[in-house]
Scaffold this active site. Sequence first.
Site: not given
Ligand SMILES: *Cc1c(COP(=O)(O)O)cnc(C)c1O
Length: 422
Positions: A128, A207, A232-233, A382
């Site tokens: 990400f 992660d 939140y996912k 997606r």
């Molecule tokens: C959704 C996601 C994030 C989001 O990070 P925030 O700090 O909550 O904005 C980080 N890393 C990955 C791999 C994600 O999919």
Amino acid sequence: MNFTTEAAFAKKMDAHDELAAFRRRFVIAEPDLIYLDGNSLGRQPQGSIPLLQEIISAQWGSRLIRGWNEGWMALPEQIGGKIARLLGADADEVIIADSTSVNLFKLALAAVQAQPDRHKIITDDLNFPSDLYILQGVARLVARPLHIQVIPSPDGIHGPVDALAAAIDADTALVTLSHTVFKSAYTYDLTAVTQLAHRSGALMLWDMSHSAGSVPIDLHQANADLAVGCTYKYLNGGPGSPAFLYIRRDQQARLGNPITGWMGQQHMFDFALTYERDPGLRHFLTGTPPILSIAAIEPGIDLLLEAGMASLRAKSVQQTEYLIYLYEQWLEPQGFRLNSPREATWRGSHVSLGHKDGWRIDQALIQDMHVIPDFRQPDNIRLGIAPLYTSYYDIYEAMRRLRLVMDRRLYEKYEEGTTAVT
Ligand SMILES: *Cc1c(COP(=O)(O)O)cnc(C)c1O
């Protein structure tokens, strides 16, 4: 499983689905809306409504400051301890704090500071972007030169495992990867890749944002050192709900939180003028925890624990297979490509379909067809499957409507462009 393209097939699958009843435990405000974006923001658990009402009235409203001693203070560890059960970790190894990005920063910097003789962080180009930005910030902060090596995927879909193995060496402080990558849903073998890092004495930081709650995880079996992830996912904790971090117990004394604040102080109410860290994982807290947001995480975790990750994974695999089958029947002939691994072992719980007009097709799906997928540059539509509430009929309908967008060329009226959140 022999899939068919008939609607009756989807209905039959739903009728025999042992997890089907969980859908009613979520708020479904628009029955006709096909929501395939639970991998960005999960649906709202019904249980979150009375729980938050209770906390707002009976706790915040009535108890005021006394609430801190009546449970609020322990909430980051308590909810973290529940999430630990989804991660194959012990309760005292997981805590809720900050956001995923901030937790990644704290853990990556701590890992690098604990190994002053090593000069490399290794990651991949499927990670990400925020994770890469965070690493770049970490590299700027440390006094010594620190090189971030971004290993390219061979095809933009699969993780570059062999190239990672070749790159990790005795100068590597940290290997950090997304367990399930955000675009293709490629999912690394936790144990095998953690071993690659350990072979050279490097620490491994995962992660889990796209794998927590969608893929069975066993951090202990993998012997992973560190992990972070979103709530939140697939955990359905609500918009911007705080993140979790994991530190294996035997690394907890060695690593220090670089953002030292009073919530991580050993005897915080002594108000001593010098920082002395809490001996437990609490020292990875910094400031006052957001109680309403943390409390909202629990109902979603309870639903996942009740359903069980093994059953959820079995359904998710079946559903992504079914979606890919419909893609092969209906969409591959229309110029779509599968931008996710074809083999379920390597796939998380979403499927990316590529098309040169992907952005416009995405717009037509949302605006004309009442289907919410999301879009990731350059051409990925997606489609996220959350087996707690995604039905087979949802998948059938989404793919049927996607086919209609193509048959009727509905996407042609939309301009190329981007909106803020997709
Ligand atoms: C959704 C996601 C994030 C989001 O990070 P925030 O700090 O909550 O904005 C980080 N890393 C990955 C791999 C994600 O999919």
